[in-house]
Design a protein around this motif. Structure first.
Motif, PDB file in Angstrom:
ATOM      1  N   ALA A  91       0.838  -1.205   0.000  1.00 35.86           N
ATOM      2  CA  ALA A  91       0.000   0.000   0.000  1.00 35.86           C
ATOM      3  C   ALA A  91       0.873   1.254   0.000  1.00 35.86           C
ATOM      4  O   ALA A  91       0.557   2.233  -0.689  1.00 35.86           O
ATOM      5  N   LEU A  92       1.979   1.228   0.733  1.00 35.45           N
ATOM      6  CA  LEU A  92       2.906   2.355   0.748  1.00 35.45           C
ATOM      7  C   LEU A  92       3.519   2.572  -0.637  1.00 35.45           C
ATOM      8  O   LEU A  92       3.606   3.705  -1.111  1.00 35.45           O
ATOM      9  N   VAL A  93       3.921   1.495  -1.279  1.00 32.27           N
ATOM     10  CA  VAL A  93       4.472   1.589  -2.636  1.00 32.27           C
ATOM     11  C   VAL A  93       3.443   2.202  -3.581  1.00 32.27           C
ATOM     12  O   VAL A  93       3.751   3.121  -4.347  1.00 32.27           O
ATOM     13  N   ALA A  94       2.225   1.710  -3.520  1.00 36.60           N
ATOM     14  CA  ALA A  94       1.171   2.230  -4.394  1.00 36.60           C
ATOM     15  C   ALA A  94       0.889   3.702  -4.117  1.00 36.60           C
ATOM     16  O   ALA A  94       0.565   4.460  -5.042  1.00 36.60           O
ATOM     17  N   LEU A  95       1.038   4.120  -2.871  1.00 41.56           N
ATOM     18  CA  LEU A  95       0.829   5.516  -2.511  1.00 41.56           C
ATOM     19  C   LEU A  95       1.988   6.393  -3.011  1.00 41.56           C
ATOM     20  O   LEU A  95       1.764   7.494  -3.517  1.00 41.56           O
ATOM     21  N   LEU A  97       4.215   5.702  -5.478  1.00 40.68           N
ATOM     22  CA  LEU A  97       4.438   5.638  -6.919  1.00 40.68           C
ATOM     23  C   LEU A  97       3.104   5.596  -7.656  1.00 40.68           C
ATOM     24  O   LEU A  97       2.473   4.538  -7.759  1.00 40.68           O
ATOM     25  N   LYS A  98       2.712   6.736  -8.155  1.00 39.40           N
ATOM     26  CA  LYS A  98       1.458   6.816  -8.898  1.00 39.40           C
ATOM     27  C   LYS A  98       1.509   5.846 -10.076  1.00 39.40           C
ATOM     28  O   LYS A  98       2.519   5.733 -10.756  1.00 39.40           O
ATOM     29  N   ASP A  99       0.422   5.152 -10.301  1.00 38.16           N
ATOM     30  CA  ASP A  99       0.317   4.173 -11.394  1.00 38.16           C
ATOM     31  C   ASP A  99       1.393   3.095 -11.309  1.00 38.16           C
ATOM     32  O   ASP A  99       1.974   2.679 -12.312  1.00 38.16           O
ATOM     33  N   PHE A 100       1.645   2.605 -10.091  1.00 37.07           N
ATOM     34  CA  PHE A 100       2.698   1.608  -9.887  1.00 37.07           C
ATOM     35  C   PHE A 100       2.524   0.395 -10.793  1.00 37.07           C
ATOM     36  O   PHE A 100       3.478  -0.050 -11.438  1.00 37.07           O
ATOM     37  N   SER A 101       1.333  -0.162 -10.840  1.00 35.95           N
ATOM     38  CA  SER A 101       1.122  -1.362 -11.660  1.00 35.95           C
ATOM     39  C   SER A 101       1.389  -1.087 -13.138  1.00 35.95           C
ATOM     40  O   SER A 101       1.963  -1.929 -13.835  1.00 35.95           O
ATOM     41  N   ALA A 111      10.979   1.740 -10.476  1.00 33.07           N
ATOM     42  CA  ALA A 111       9.824   1.493  -9.616  1.00 33.07           C
ATOM     43  C   ALA A 111       9.935   0.125  -8.949  1.00 33.07           C
ATOM     44  O   ALA A 111       9.614  -0.039  -7.766  1.00 33.07           O
ATOM     45  N   ALA A 112      10.427  -0.847  -9.689  1.00 30.69           N
ATOM     46  CA  ALA A 112      10.560  -2.197  -9.149  1.00 30.69           C
ATOM     47  C   ALA A 112      11.601  -2.260  -8.040  1.00 30.69           C
ATOM     48  O   ALA A 112      11.381  -2.889  -7.003  1.00 30.69           O
ATOM     49  N   VAL A 113      12.736  -1.600  -8.254  1.00 29.45           N
ATOM     50  CA  VAL A 113      13.791  -1.625  -7.237  1.00 29.45           C
ATOM     51  C   VAL A 113      13.313  -0.942  -5.961  1.00 29.45           C
ATOM     52  O   VAL A 113      13.536  -1.442  -4.850  1.00 29.45           O
ATOM     53  N   LEU A 114      12.640   0.194  -6.098  1.00 34.35           N
ATOM     54  CA  LEU A 114      12.116   0.870  -4.908  1.00 34.35           C
ATOM     55  C   LEU A 114      11.099  -0.010  -4.192  1.00 34.35           C
ATOM     56  O   LEU A 114      11.160  -0.181  -2.969  1.00 34.35           O
ATOM     57  N   ALA A 115      10.183  -0.605  -4.935  1.00 31.03           N
ATOM     58  CA  ALA A 115       9.160  -1.453  -4.320  1.00 31.03           C
ATOM     59  C   ALA A 115       9.787  -2.660  -3.630  1.00 31.03           C
ATOM     60  O   ALA A 115       9.450  -2.978  -2.478  1.00 31.03           O
TER      61      ALA A 115
END
Length: 132
Positions: A91-95, A97-101, A111-115
């Motif tokens: 949930a934090l990642v999704a918050l 990084l907009k449009d994470f998926s 985005a993947a490395v941060l997540a």
């Protein structure tokens, strides 16, 4: 302790650990809007990095739970806490990084490395908190 008794305990706790890993991966794959396994089969490295981070982020505190728990109910309670912590990490990642998926679907490695790092970091903190 006799070897046979130790082996039976090992098999029980190892099986419980694998069961919780399976439960976590099924819940995680169901909770995320992108289809990690399909993306990974299509050679999407960012999808593999995120899933690996999430699995390691859960496995680290699960391993601690198996090591410090006083019985199977303790393992289950700590595994549940690790599961909740990892879903909160997502949930934090999704918050953050907009449009994470969509980023993962496009193959965005940053985005993947941060997540993956967030998942692993939460797992390490969760694991350390069990040793109070």
């Amino acid at each position: 302790m006799h070897f046979a008794q130790g082996l039976a305990d090992f098999a029980t706790y190892f099986g419980i650990g694998l069961g919780f890993m399976l439960l976590y991966v099924v819940l995680y794959l169901y909770a995320t809007p992108h289809r990690e396994i399909t993306l990974i089969r299509g050679d999407n490295l960012p999808a593999a990095v995120v899933l690996a981070g999430a699995l390691l982020g859960f496995a680290v505190p699960l391993a601690s739970a198996l090591r410090v728990a006083n019985g199977l109910l303790d393992v289950a309670a700590w595994a549940f806490m690790a599961l909740v912590a990892q879903l909160a990490a997502y949930a934090l990642v999704a918050l953050l990084l907009k449009d994470f998926s969509k980023r993962i679907n496009r193959g965005e490695m940053a985005a993947a490395v941060l997540a993956g790092s967030i998942h692993l970091g939460v797992g390490l903190i969760n694991s350390a908190a069990m040793s109070f």
